[in-house]
Design a protein around this motif. Structure first.
Motif, PDB file in Angstrom:
ATOM      1  N   LEU A  67       8.062  85.139   1.315  1.00  0.00           N
ATOM      2  CA  LEU A  67       8.152  84.429   0.048  1.00  0.00           C
ATOM      3  C   LEU A  67       7.978  82.963   0.387  1.00  0.00           C
ATOM      4  O   LEU A  67       8.864  82.341   0.987  1.00  0.00           O
ATOM      5  N   THR A  68       6.822  82.397   0.045  1.00  0.00           N
ATOM      6  CA  THR A  68       6.475  81.052   0.476  1.00  0.00           C
ATOM      7  C   THR A  68       6.045  80.197  -0.702  1.00  0.00           C
ATOM      8  O   THR A  68       5.531  80.706  -1.709  1.00  0.00           O
ATOM      9  N   GLY A  71       1.854  79.880  -0.944  1.00  0.00           N
ATOM     10  CA  GLY A  71       1.096  81.096  -1.161  1.00  0.00           C
ATOM     11  C   GLY A  71      -0.062  81.312  -0.211  1.00  0.00           C
ATOM     12  O   GLY A  71      -1.065  81.930  -0.568  1.00  0.00           O
ATOM     13  N   ASN A  75       2.799  86.913  -1.188  1.00  0.00           N
ATOM     14  CA  ASN A  75       4.241  86.984  -1.369  1.00  0.00           C
ATOM     15  C   ASN A  75       4.658  88.425  -1.666  1.00  0.00           C
ATOM     16  O   ASN A  75       4.163  89.048  -2.615  1.00  0.00           O
ATOM     17  N   THR A  81      12.691  89.827   4.629  1.00  0.00           N
ATOM     18  CA  THR A  81      11.801  88.868   3.975  1.00  0.00           C
ATOM     19  C   THR A  81      12.080  87.464   4.478  1.00  0.00           C
ATOM     20  O   THR A  81      13.233  87.015   4.484  1.00  0.00           O
ATOM     21  N   TRP A 211      12.759  79.090  -2.053  1.00  0.00           N
ATOM     22  CA  TRP A 211      12.470  78.448  -0.763  1.00  0.00           C
ATOM     23  C   TRP A 211      13.123  77.074  -0.644  1.00  0.00           C
ATOM     24  O   TRP A 211      13.286  76.563   0.453  1.00  0.00           O
TER      25      TRP A 211
END
Length: 259
Positions: A67-68, A71, A75, A81, A211
């Motif tokens: 999950l960034t 992108g 994701n 994760t 994030w």
């Protein structure tokens, strides 16, 4: 799983990415800067930093999801994760200012196992993993004992889009200028860690993403602090709002500033 060893490798990753960010900041040109929205900046450096982080973390846990913010990788939430902000404090960064940071967290089925936040300018490495104490450059840290809002030192942030609730919180915060000190530093991940090491008494912000807060919130909790959403619940990771405190002035902040 050897979580301690994985945490050390994540620390190495954060330091390496932070070093890259610091080196690239002086080379940044106005033409390199894009806008994702009002006051919401992104550069090719954010994306390159994220790619570096992802490439370094992928071998640590097979088939982990990511999950960034930028992108650069698809994701996807899986059993394990990685939650990554390759450059938290982009607005500071693009203006040649500080602080900015690298933030990396690892979750298993939604539960955070480790958090690492690195400030490459101050060379401050905050970290913790499940079963350990919160650390700053290898030394244990803990929240402070401030017990009331009067004379408190508070960090806060203003979201890119300020709705009626956000405007009221800002007005409530301004009203506290008579009684305490407030600062906007511009990196949520670091400002949460400032609470963890006792530098600040609390931090509050809305319009946040996972994030921004995942690593810092875990570090703060390991340091004896408290994180909640604005309703004093636990939906601060995905709920886009957070109060992070030493725990002792939490209720007073919720009462006098948030609600």
């Amino acid at each position: 799983m050897d979580i301690e060893n994985i945490c050390r490798k994540v620390e190495e990753t954060a330091v390496a990415v932070g070093r890259f960010l610091k080196e690239e900041q002086s080379k940044l040109k106005k033409s390199d800067i894009e806008l994702k929205g009002t006051r919401n900046y992104v550069t090719h450096i954010d994306k390159a930093a994220e790619k570096k982080a992802v490439a370094s973390l992928k071998p640590l846990i097979a088939n982990a999801g990511f999950l960034t913010e930028e992108g650069t990788v698809e994701n996807s939430a899986k059993e394990y994760t990685w939650i990554i902000d390759p450059l938290d404090g982009t607005t500071n960064y693009v203006h040649g200012d500080t602080p900015f940071s690298v933030s990396i967290a690892l979750t298993k089925n939604g539960q955070t196992l480790l958090g690492v936040v690195y400030d490459p300018v101050a060379k401050h490495l905050f970290s913790s993993h499940q079963g350990s104490k919160a650390m700053l450059n290898g030394q244990p840290i803990s929240v402070n004992g401030k017990a009331e809002l009067k004379n408190a030192y508070l960090g806060f942030g203003i979201p890119y889009t300020l709705n009626a609730k956000g405007e009221q919180i800002l007005k409530n915060a301004i009203a506290q200028f008579h009684y305490c000190s407030l600062r906007i530093k511009g990196s949520a991940a670091l400002e949460i860690c400032y609470v963890a090491c006792g530098r600040s008494d609390a931090y509050f912000h809305s319009g946040l993403s996972p994030w921004d807060v995942a690593a810092g919130a875990f570090i703060l909790q390991c340091a004896g602090g408290l994180c909640t959403d604005f309703s004093n619940g636990d939906n601060y990771l995905f709920g886009k709002e957070m109060v992070a405190s030493n725990g002792k002035i939490h209720a007073e902040i919720l009462k006098k500033i948030i609600n």
